[in-house]
Write a protein that holds these residues in place. Structure first.
Motif, PDB file in Angstrom:
ATOM      1  N   ASP A 253     119.591 -12.199  11.375  1.00 33.52           N
ATOM      2  CA  ASP A 253     118.537 -12.935  12.088  1.00 33.52           C
ATOM      3  C   ASP A 253     118.091 -12.180  13.327  1.00 33.52           C
ATOM      4  OD1 ASP A 253     118.421 -15.010  10.275  1.00 33.52           O
ATOM      5  OD2 ASP A 253     119.748 -16.337  11.425  1.00 33.52           O
ATOM      6  N   MET A 254     119.032 -11.565  14.036  1.00 30.77           N
ATOM      7  CA  MET A 254     118.651 -10.799  15.228  1.00 30.77           C
ATOM      8  C   MET A 254     117.798  -9.593  14.854  1.00 30.77           C
ATOM      9  SD  MET A 254     121.714 -10.797  18.009  1.00 30.77           S
ATOM     10  CE  MET A 254     123.210 -11.051  17.119  1.00 30.77           C
TER      11      MET A 254
ATOM     12  N   PRO B 141     115.510 -17.771  15.174  1.00 28.29           N
ATOM     13  CA  PRO B 141     116.952 -17.845  14.918  1.00 28.29           C
ATOM     14  C   PRO B 141     117.704 -16.637  15.491  1.00 28.29           C
ATOM     15  CG  PRO B 141     115.765 -18.514  12.966  1.00 28.29           C
ATOM     16  CD  PRO B 141     114.735 -17.969  13.934  1.00 28.29           C
ATOM     17  N   GLY B 142     117.092 -15.466  15.450  1.00 31.04           N
ATOM     18  CA  GLY B 142     117.708 -14.278  16.032  1.00 31.04           C
ATOM     19  C   GLY B 142     117.814 -14.382  17.539  1.00 31.04           C
TER      20      GLY B 142
ATOM     21  N   LEU C   6     130.224 -14.564   8.466  1.00 34.37           N
ATOM     22  CA  LEU C   6     129.063 -15.028   9.226  1.00 34.37           C
ATOM     23  C   LEU C   6     128.232 -13.890   9.792  1.00 34.37           C
ATOM     24  CD1 LEU C   6     129.317 -15.013  12.674  1.00 34.37           C
ATOM     25  CD2 LEU C   6     131.325 -16.276  11.997  1.00 34.37           C
TER      26      LEU C   6
ATOM     27  N   PHE D  29     118.083 -17.154  19.220  1.00 35.07           N
ATOM     28  CA  PHE D  29     119.152 -18.120  19.475  1.00 35.07           C
ATOM     29  C   PHE D  29     120.513 -17.445  19.311  1.00 35.07           C
ATOM     30  CE2 PHE D  29     122.281 -21.225  18.197  1.00 35.07           C
ATOM     31  CZ  PHE D  29     122.134 -22.186  19.171  1.00 35.07           C
ATOM     32  N   ASN D  30     120.672 -16.638  18.265  1.00 40.22           N
ATOM     33  CA  ASN D  30     121.949 -15.952  18.043  1.00 40.22           C
ATOM     34  C   ASN D  30     122.272 -14.981  19.176  1.00 40.22           C
ATOM     35  OD1 ASN D  30     122.158 -17.349  15.668  1.00 40.22           O
ATOM     36  ND2 ASN D  30     121.699 -15.625  14.343  1.00 40.22           N
TER      37      ASN D  30
ATOM     38  N   TYR E  49     124.608 -13.109   8.616  1.00 38.18           N
ATOM     39  CA  TYR E  49     123.664 -14.129   9.079  1.00 38.18           C
ATOM     40  C   TYR E  49     123.343 -13.923  10.558  1.00 38.18           C
ATOM     41  CZ  TYR E  49     125.093 -16.437   4.769  1.00 38.18           C
ATOM     42  OH  TYR E  49     125.363 -16.726   3.462  1.00 38.18           O
ATOM     43  N   LEU E  50     124.392 -13.722  11.350  1.00 38.56           N
ATOM     44  CA  LEU E  50     124.237 -13.565  12.794  1.00 38.56           C
ATOM     45  C   LEU E  50     123.357 -12.366  13.129  1.00 38.56           C
ATOM     46  CD1 LEU E  50     125.333 -14.547  15.642  1.00 38.56           C
ATOM     47  CD2 LEU E  50     126.994 -12.714  15.400  1.00 38.56           C
TER      48      LEU E  50
ATOM     49  N   PHE F 180     123.304 -17.078  22.132  1.00 38.29           N
ATOM     50  CA  PHE F 180     124.642 -17.596  21.878  1.00 38.29           C
ATOM     51  C   PHE F 180     125.687 -16.506  22.075  1.00 38.29           C
ATOM     52  CE2 PHE F 180     128.045 -18.533  18.707  1.00 38.29           C
ATOM     53  CZ  PHE F 180     128.616 -19.578  19.386  1.00 38.29           C
ATOM     54  N   MET F 181     125.393 -15.292  21.619  1.00 38.70           N
ATOM     55  CA  MET F 181     126.335 -14.193  21.775  1.00 38.70           C
ATOM     56  C   MET F 181     126.562 -13.878  23.255  1.00 38.70           C
ATOM     57  SD  MET F 181     126.220 -10.456  20.071  1.00 38.70           S
ATOM     58  CE  MET F 181     126.791 -10.810  18.454  1.00 38.70           C
TER      59      MET F 181
END
Length: 115
Positions: free
Chosen positions: A37-38, A44-45, A30, A47-48, A33-34, A51-52
């Motif tokens: 995007d960042m 999406p980045g 993953l 959001f990641n 992808y994680l 989330f992190m």
């Protein structure tokens, strides 16, 4: 409180099913992808990254609750890497162990003795 614990387990079941489907289609890797995007500075980045940070808070609370012990460090690492897949069953276990005592669930045994 029992309906809340049931909700935690239902959420965990949904997450486990979804995760299993994603792994079957995309594999375990993953991180591209994680971080990809960042690196693109997109929503999406963002959001990641958000989330992190939530994963970091979950891991920090887990380590603190366990008194910065070696088992607490191991649990914190699992919390950071596992996200809700760790936190949902962990909170359910703690709720069962402490018979629904929210203060004991959140603070841990060591901090409850000091009050």
């Amino acid at each position: 409180m029992k309906p809340f614990y049931l909700l935690l387990m239902v959420l965990w079941g949904i997450l486990a099913f979804y995760t299993g489907h994603v792994i079957a289609d995309h594999g375990f890797n993953l991180f591209p992808y994680l971080f990809g995007d960042m690196a693109e500075w997109t929503w999406p980045g963002q959001f990641n990254l958000d989330f992190m940070m939530m994963l970091f808070l979950s891991a920090s609370w887990t380590e603190w609750r366990n008194g910065f012990s070696t088992p607490g460090l191991i649990l914190a690492l699992i919390a950071f890497l596992g996200g809700a897949g760790f936190l949902l069953p962990y909170l359910t276990y703690l709720a069962w162990k402490h018979e629904g005592d929210t203060a004991a669930i959140l603070l841990g045994d060591n901090r409850m003795d000091r009050q």
